[in-house]
Design a protein around this motif. Structure first.
Motif, PDB file in Angstrom:
ATOM      1  N   UNK A  35       0.832  -1.205   0.000  1.00  0.00           N
ATOM      2  CA  UNK A  35       0.000   0.000   0.000  1.00  0.00           C
ATOM      3  C   UNK A  35       0.861   1.248   0.000  1.00  0.00           C
ATOM      4  N   UNK A  36       1.912   1.240   0.804  1.00  0.00           N
ATOM      5  CA  UNK A  36       2.825   2.394   0.827  1.00  0.00           C
ATOM      6  C   UNK A  36       3.458   2.601  -0.538  1.00  0.00           C
ATOM      7  N   UNK A  37       3.870   1.513  -1.178  1.00  0.00           N
ATOM      8  CA  UNK A  37       4.490   1.636  -2.502  1.00  0.00           C
ATOM      9  C   UNK A  37       3.491   2.122  -3.550  1.00  0.00           C
ATOM     10  N   UNK A  38       2.223   1.691  -3.431  1.00  0.00           N
ATOM     11  CA  UNK A  38       1.216   2.176  -4.382  1.00  0.00           C
ATOM     12  C   UNK A  38       0.917   3.655  -4.172  1.00  0.00           C
ATOM     13  N   UNK A  39       0.896   4.096  -2.927  1.00  0.00           N
ATOM     14  CA  UNK A  39       0.679   5.515  -2.654  1.00  0.00           C
ATOM     15  C   UNK A  39       1.827   6.349  -3.219  1.00  0.00           C
ATOM     16  N   UNK A  40       3.033   5.805  -3.171  1.00  0.00           N
ATOM     17  CA  UNK A  40       4.200   6.499  -3.731  1.00  0.00           C
ATOM     18  C   UNK A  40       4.291   6.340  -5.242  1.00  0.00           C
ATOM     19  N   UNK A  41       3.311   5.664  -5.839  1.00  0.00           N
ATOM     20  CA  UNK A  41       3.250   5.401  -7.274  1.00  0.00           C
ATOM     21  C   UNK A  41       4.473   4.626  -7.779  1.00  0.00           C
ATOM     22  N   UNK A  42       4.837   3.618  -7.006  1.00  0.00           N
ATOM     23  CA  UNK A  42       5.918   2.707  -7.399  1.00  0.00           C
ATOM     24  C   UNK A  42       5.322   1.324  -7.612  1.00  0.00           C
ATOM     25  N   UNK A  43       6.041   0.480  -8.309  1.00  0.00           N
ATOM     26  CA  UNK A  43       5.553  -0.872  -8.570  1.00  0.00           C
ATOM     27  C   UNK A  43       5.465  -1.654  -7.263  1.00  0.00           C
ATOM     28  N   UNK A  44       4.345  -2.334  -7.087  1.00  0.00           N
ATOM     29  CA  UNK A  44       4.129  -3.062  -5.838  1.00  0.00           C
ATOM     30  C   UNK A  44       3.593  -4.467  -6.060  1.00  0.00           C
ATOM     31  N   UNK A  45       3.513  -4.925  -7.304  1.00  0.00           N
ATOM     32  CA  UNK A  45       2.909  -6.225  -7.556  1.00  0.00           C
ATOM     33  C   UNK A  45       3.740  -7.371  -6.997  1.00  0.00           C
ATOM     34  N   UNK A  46       5.039  -7.192  -6.849  1.00  0.00           N
ATOM     35  CA  UNK A  46       5.914  -8.265  -6.401  1.00  0.00           C
ATOM     36  C   UNK A  46       5.930  -8.408  -4.880  1.00  0.00           C
ATOM     37  N   UNK A  47       5.500  -7.414  -4.144  1.00  0.00           N
ATOM     38  CA  UNK A  47       5.562  -7.468  -2.679  1.00  0.00           C
ATOM     39  C   UNK A  47       4.642  -8.557  -2.113  1.00  0.00           C
ATOM     40  N   UNK A  48       3.375  -8.658  -2.517  1.00  0.00           N
ATOM     41  CA  UNK A  48       2.549  -9.745  -1.988  1.00  0.00           C
ATOM     42  C   UNK A  48       3.024 -11.133  -2.423  1.00  0.00           C
ATOM     43  N   UNK A  49       3.603 -11.220  -3.600  1.00  0.00           N
ATOM     44  CA  UNK A  49       4.114 -12.513  -4.060  1.00  0.00           C
ATOM     45  C   UNK A  49       5.250 -12.984  -3.154  1.00  0.00           C
ATOM     46  N   UNK A  50       6.190 -12.106  -2.891  1.00  0.00           N
ATOM     47  CA  UNK A  50       7.302 -12.462  -2.007  1.00  0.00           C
ATOM     48  C   UNK A  50       6.793 -12.701  -0.589  1.00  0.00           C
ATOM     49  N   UNK A  51       5.810 -11.923  -0.136  1.00  0.00           N
ATOM     50  CA  UNK A  51       5.239 -12.122   1.187  1.00  0.00           C
ATOM     51  C   UNK A  51       4.597 -13.488   1.344  1.00  0.00           C
ATOM     52  N   UNK A  52       3.888 -13.935   0.333  1.00  0.00           N
ATOM     53  CA  UNK A  52       3.261 -15.258   0.406  1.00  0.00           C
ATOM     54  C   UNK A  52       4.289 -16.381   0.391  1.00  0.00           C
ATOM     55  N   UNK A  53       5.351 -16.224  -0.405  1.00  0.00           N
ATOM     56  CA  UNK A  53       6.411 -17.233  -0.427  1.00  0.00           C
ATOM     57  C   UNK A  53       7.098 -17.314   0.936  1.00  0.00           C
ATOM     58  N   UNK A  54       7.389 -16.155   1.524  1.00  0.00           N
ATOM     59  CA  UNK A  54       8.019 -16.134   2.853  1.00  0.00           C
ATOM     60  C   UNK A  54       7.081 -16.736   3.893  1.00  0.00           C
ATOM     61  N   UNK A  55       5.790 -16.473   3.787  1.00  0.00           N
ATOM     62  CA  UNK A  55       4.829 -17.029   4.746  1.00  0.00           C
ATOM     63  C   UNK A  55       4.768 -18.552   4.656  1.00  0.00           C
ATOM     64  N   UNK A  56       4.771 -19.081   3.449  1.00  0.00           N
ATOM     65  CA  UNK A  56       4.749 -20.541   3.278  1.00  0.00           C
ATOM     66  C   UNK A  56       6.037 -21.161   3.800  1.00  0.00           C
ATOM     67  N   UNK A  57       7.179 -20.560   3.471  1.00  0.00           N
ATOM     68  CA  UNK A  57       8.451 -21.087   3.965  1.00  0.00           C
ATOM     69  C   UNK A  57       8.524 -21.032   5.486  1.00  0.00           C
ATOM     70  N   UNK A  58       8.023 -19.959   6.071  1.00  0.00           N
ATOM     71  CA  UNK A  58       8.027 -19.833   7.517  1.00  0.00           C
ATOM     72  C   UNK A  58       7.161 -20.906   8.166  1.00  0.00           C
ATOM     73  N   UNK A  59       6.015 -21.184   7.582  1.00  0.00           N
ATOM     74  CA  UNK A  59       5.137 -22.222   8.116  1.00  0.00           C
ATOM     75  C   UNK A  59       5.798 -23.588   8.044  1.00  0.00           C
TER      76      UNK A  59
END
Length: 71
Positions: A35-59
């Motif tokens: 959300x912060x990156x979208x407000x700054x008008x920067x690309x943010x599509x990769x952040x949730x992808x990496x977040x989900x991968x990290x969440x699965x690895x952590x689990x």
């Protein structure tokens, strides 16, 4: 590793606690960052992808630690 006895279950507690609450916190943090990156008008599509991968690895990793503690 040693088996979990009645007096010493620290690794079981740590592993199951992080495996339970860690992925949710990673997903929330990645949502805030995107959300912060979208407000700054920067690309943010990769952040949730990496977040989900990290969440699965952590689990998986913390669940393995908890499972190994049981013996």
């Amino acid at each position: 590793m040693t088996n979990c006895s009645a007096t010493d279950c620290t690794w079981l507690t740590i592993g199951s606690g992080i495996a339970t609450f860690g992925p949710a916190s990673v997903v929330l943090i990645s949502m805030v960052i995107s959300i912060v990156r979208m407000v700054q008008r920067r690309r943010a599509f990769w952040v949730p992808i990496i977040g989900m991968v990290v969440a699965v690895l952590m689990t998986v990793l913390c669940g393995t630690v908890a499972f190994m503690t049981i013996g």
